[in-house]
Design a protein around this motif. Structure first.
Motif, short mmCIF file in Angstrom:
data_model
loop_
_atom_site.label_atom_id
_atom_site.label_comp_id
_atom_site.label_asym_id
_atom_site.label_seq_id
_atom_site.Cartn_x
_atom_site.Cartn_y
_atom_site.Cartn_z
N THR A 1 24.49 25.58 -78.10
CA THR A 1 25.02 24.77 -79.21
C THR A 1 26.29 24.01 -78.83
O THR A 1 26.76 23.19 -79.61
CB THR A 1 25.32 25.66 -80.43
N ARG A 2 26.85 24.26 -77.66
CA ARG A 2 28.08 23.58 -77.22
C ARG A 2 27.77 22.16 -76.76
O ARG A 2 26.77 21.91 -76.10
CB ARG A 2 28.73 24.34 -76.06
N ASN B 1 26.94 21.56 -73.11
CA ASN B 1 25.70 22.10 -72.58
C ASN B 1 24.94 20.97 -71.87
O ASN B 1 24.82 19.86 -72.40
CB ASN B 1 24.87 22.71 -73.71
N LEU B 2 24.43 21.23 -70.68
CA LEU B 2 23.80 20.20 -69.87
C LEU B 2 22.61 19.55 -70.57
O LEU B 2 22.45 18.33 -70.53
CB LEU B 2 23.37 20.79 -68.52
N ALA B 3 21.78 20.32 -71.24
CA ALA B 3 20.63 19.74 -71.95
C ALA B 3 21.11 18.78 -73.03
O ALA B 3 20.57 17.68 -73.19
CB ALA B 3 19.77 20.84 -72.56
N ARG B 4 22.13 19.19 -73.78
CA ARG B 4 22.68 18.32 -74.82
C ARG B 4 23.26 17.03 -74.21
O ARG B 4 23.09 15.94 -74.75
CB ARG B 4 23.78 19.04 -75.60
N ARG B 5 23.96 17.16 -73.09
CA ARG B 5 24.54 15.98 -72.44
C ARG B 5 23.46 15.00 -71.99
O ARG B 5 23.58 13.79 -72.17
CB ARG B 5 25.38 16.39 -71.24
N LEU B 6 22.38 15.53 -71.40
CA LEU B 6 21.30 14.68 -70.94
C LEU B 6 20.63 13.95 -72.11
O LEU B 6 20.39 12.74 -72.05
CB LEU B 6 20.26 15.49 -70.17
#
Length: 194
Positions: free
Chosen positions: A130-131, A134-139
């Motif tokens: 949820t941060r 987080n790499l997935a969120r950034r991508l």
């Protein structure tokens, strides 16, 4: 770790690495670096075929995350890719009768981006999903950011609960009809990210 967009030619040159990344990130079991069991090889080959098909779509983009090892070698650690979809696109096959009118209108206007894949290590799925860093969120954010005003959509197989939960943790939302409307009979869950 840095994130960058690859050209179609660079993707073609790194297709083997992308297939290995898929093999390492798609399994629920952690792998030793450089090891793929036979089932991973079959999955990796199928992934490369799907990716090659997606690459032919207008507006296709693929972002990679890379880390530099102490030796100076660059290592592929994650990727996300997608393409714009329209209301009559074959990507919707099996869902066309379940799409809310507002989403269908957004698709007709060209403001939907299908996020066809996000490949990250298992720890990225489970640690601090949820941060914002987080790499997935950034991508995902970067992929959507390149398409001003676009809404992200993705499909998840109904039986793939792990991916569904990870996407929800990364900020995706199920459509309101997912709670029990006719969409529960669709072959996939449709999630949105805006």
């Amino acid at each position: 770790m840095f994130v960058r967009l690859l050209t179609r030619r660079q993707i073609g040159d790194r297709m083997g690495e992308l297939g290995e990344l898929y093999g390492h990130t798609s399994s629920s079991e952690p792998h030793e670096p450089g090891f793929l069991d036979p089932s991973d090889r079959a999955g990796s080959a199928a992934f490369r075929r799907r990716l090659a098909g997606h690459m032919r779509r207008p507006g296709f983009e693929l972002l990679v995350a890379e880390a530099v090892r102490p030796s100076g070698a660059t290592v592929l650690t994650a990727c996300a890719y997608g393409f714009p979809v329209r209301g009559t696109d074959p990507w919707w096959q099996g869902l066309d009768g379940y799409l809310p009118e507002a989403l269908f209108r957004t698709a007709l206007s060209g403001k939907l981006l299908a996020v066809a894949g996000v490949l990250v290590e298992r720890r990225v799925r489970t640690q601090d999903p949820t941060r914002e860093w987080n790499l997935a969120r950034r991508l995902q954010k970067r992929l959507l950011g390149d398409h001003t005003g676009a809404l992200g959509v993705t499909l998840v197989d109904r039986g793939d609960v792990d991916t569904y939960r990870a996407l929800l943790a990364w900020g995706w939302s199920a459509l309101p009809a997912e709670g029990g409307g006719a969409s529960r009979f669709a072959p996939h869950r449709l999630l949105v990210l805006g």
